[in-house]
Write a protein that holds these residues in place. Structure first.
Motif, PDB file in Angstrom:
ATOM      1  N   LYS A  95      24.008  35.092  41.077  1.00 50.51           N
ATOM      2  CA  LYS A  95      24.624  35.169  39.871  1.00 50.51           C
ATOM      3  C   LYS A  95      26.121  35.917  39.907  1.00 50.51           C
ATOM      4  O   LYS A  95      26.186  36.893  40.520  1.00 50.51           O
ATOM      5  CB  LYS A  95      23.733  35.935  38.902  1.00 50.51           C
ATOM      6  N   CYS A  96      26.942  35.361  39.204  1.00 59.11           N
ATOM      7  CA  CYS A  96      28.222  35.949  39.090  1.00 59.11           C
ATOM      8  C   CYS A  96      28.029  37.194  38.287  1.00 59.11           C
ATOM      9  O   CYS A  96      27.567  37.395  37.226  1.00 59.11           O
ATOM     10  CB  CYS A  96      29.134  34.964  38.415  1.00 59.11           C
ATOM     11  N   VAL A  97      28.840  38.401  39.158  1.00 61.61           N
ATOM     12  CA  VAL A  97      28.634  39.472  38.370  1.00 61.61           C
ATOM     13  C   VAL A  97      29.772  39.845  37.430  1.00 61.61           C
ATOM     14  O   VAL A  97      29.244  40.707  36.826  1.00 61.61           O
ATOM     15  CB  VAL A  97      29.218  40.657  39.648  1.00 61.61           C
ATOM     16  N   ASP A  98      30.471  38.842  37.096  1.00 57.64           N
ATOM     17  CA  ASP A  98      31.281  38.826  35.918  1.00 57.64           C
ATOM     18  C   ASP A  98      30.717  38.136  34.806  1.00 57.64           C
ATOM     19  O   ASP A  98      30.660  39.030  33.648  1.00 57.64           O
ATOM     20  CB  ASP A  98      32.656  38.328  36.169  1.00 57.64           C
ATOM     21  N   CYS A  99      30.525  37.037  34.888  1.00 58.48           N
ATOM     22  CA  CYS A  99      29.866  36.310  33.484  1.00 58.48           C
ATOM     23  C   CYS A  99      28.533  35.920  33.618  1.00 58.48           C
ATOM     24  O   CYS A  99      27.989  35.420  32.759  1.00 58.48           O
ATOM     25  CB  CYS A  99      30.950  34.989  33.533  1.00 58.48           C
ATOM     26  N   GLY A 100      27.828  36.008  34.832  1.00 59.09           N
ATOM     27  CA  GLY A 100      26.197  35.939  34.957  1.00 59.09           C
ATOM     28  C   GLY A 100      25.859  34.333  35.127  1.00 59.09           C
ATOM     29  O   GLY A 100      24.828  34.223  35.203  1.00 59.09           O
TER      30      GLY A 100
ATOM     31  N   LEU B  73      31.262  36.015  42.760  1.00 64.82           N
ATOM     32  CA  LEU B  73      32.012  35.731  41.600  1.00 64.82           C
ATOM     33  C   LEU B  73      31.708  34.037  41.648  1.00 64.82           C
ATOM     34  O   LEU B  73      31.639  33.354  42.844  1.00 64.82           O
ATOM     35  CB  LEU B  73      33.423  35.815  41.685  1.00 64.82           C
ATOM     36  N   CYS B  74      31.556  33.469  40.534  1.00 59.14           N
ATOM     37  CA  CYS B  74      31.693  32.073  40.368  1.00 59.14           C
ATOM     38  C   CYS B  74      33.068  31.431  40.636  1.00 59.14           C
ATOM     39  O   CYS B  74      34.067  32.234  40.365  1.00 59.14           O
ATOM     40  CB  CYS B  74      30.992  31.445  39.075  1.00 59.14           C
ATOM     41  N   LEU B  75      33.233  30.209  40.808  1.00 62.85           N
ATOM     42  CA  LEU B  75      34.424  29.475  41.042  1.00 62.85           C
ATOM     43  C   LEU B  75      35.623  29.957  40.154  1.00 62.85           C
ATOM     44  O   LEU B  75      36.869  30.490  40.262  1.00 62.85           O
ATOM     45  CB  LEU B  75      34.441  28.231  41.237  1.00 62.85           C
ATOM     46  N   ALA B  76      34.925  29.887  38.591  1.00 61.54           N
ATOM     47  CA  ALA B  76      35.928  29.985  37.446  1.00 61.54           C
ATOM     48  C   ALA B  76      36.388  31.743  37.393  1.00 61.54           C
ATOM     49  O   ALA B  76      37.615  31.811  37.410  1.00 61.54           O
ATOM     50  CB  ALA B  76      35.234  29.893  36.176  1.00 61.54           C
ATOM     51  N   CYS B  77      35.515  32.477  37.642  1.00 60.75           N
ATOM     52  CA  CYS B  77      36.016  33.989  38.025  1.00 60.75           C
ATOM     53  C   CYS B  77      36.888  34.147  38.999  1.00 60.75           C
ATOM     54  O   CYS B  77      37.732  35.135  38.917  1.00 60.75           O
ATOM     55  CB  CYS B  77      34.632  34.736  37.923  1.00 60.75           C
ATOM     56  N   GLN B  78      36.365  33.639  40.284  1.00 60.53           N
ATOM     57  CA  GLN B  78      37.334  33.773  41.283  1.00 60.53           C
ATOM     58  C   GLN B  78      38.652  33.440  41.193  1.00 60.53           C
ATOM     59  O   GLN B  78      39.704  34.103  41.362  1.00 60.53           O
ATOM     60  CB  GLN B  78      36.541  32.937  42.584  1.00 60.53           C
TER      61      GLN B  78
HETATM   62 ZN   LIG Z   1      31.801  33.826  36.429  1.00 62.43          ZN
END
Ligand SMILES: [Zn+2]
Length: 134
Positions: A96-101, A117-122
């Protein structure tokens, strides 16, 4: 026990959408960690910059140290990423993305099992870095 039993897991991919079991990922992360640790050892902890520092006096250490330290810092950051990923594996929050979950895509995790991080957050982070490192 037959192999077919293993394939027909009782949990219908509820919390593991990626290929491989938790322990496989753990071992993968573990071997990555060992690789980075070796690299870190090869860097030779601060020896070179110490020698350079002695030769050129205190003022130049900032300059020469930066390059050495930069690479070291990268390796250490990488080591931390991998350790964090192992922590998340234990927590059950791995993948899971640590930023947005959001769930990180399997493709990203396959490319880098320590991805946090997911692609968007990365992409957001990379854009921020571009602005900050000028
Ligand atoms: Zn994310």
């Amino acid at each position: 026990m037959e192999n077919a039993v293993l394939l027909r897991s009782e949990e219908p991919l509820a919390h593991s959408p990626f290929i491989g079991s938790g322990s496989e990922i753990w071992n993968w992360l573990q071997s990555l960690k060992e690789e980075v640790s070796l690299d870190l050892l090869r860097e030779g902890p601060l020896c070179q910059s110490e020698i350079l520092g002695l030769r050129e006096g205190e003022e130049s250490t900032a300059n020469t140290g930066d390059i050495e330290w930069g690479h070291r810092a990268q390796l250490e950051a990488r080591l931390r990423e991998i350790t964090d990923a192992q922590d998340r594996l234990l927590d059950g929050t791995y993948g899971k993305c640590v930023d947005c979950g959001e769930q990180i895509s399997v493709g990203r995790l396959t490319a880098d099992p320590a991805a946090y991080l997911c692609l968007a957050c990365q992409k957001l982070v990379e854009r921020q870095h571009q602005f900050c490192t000028l």
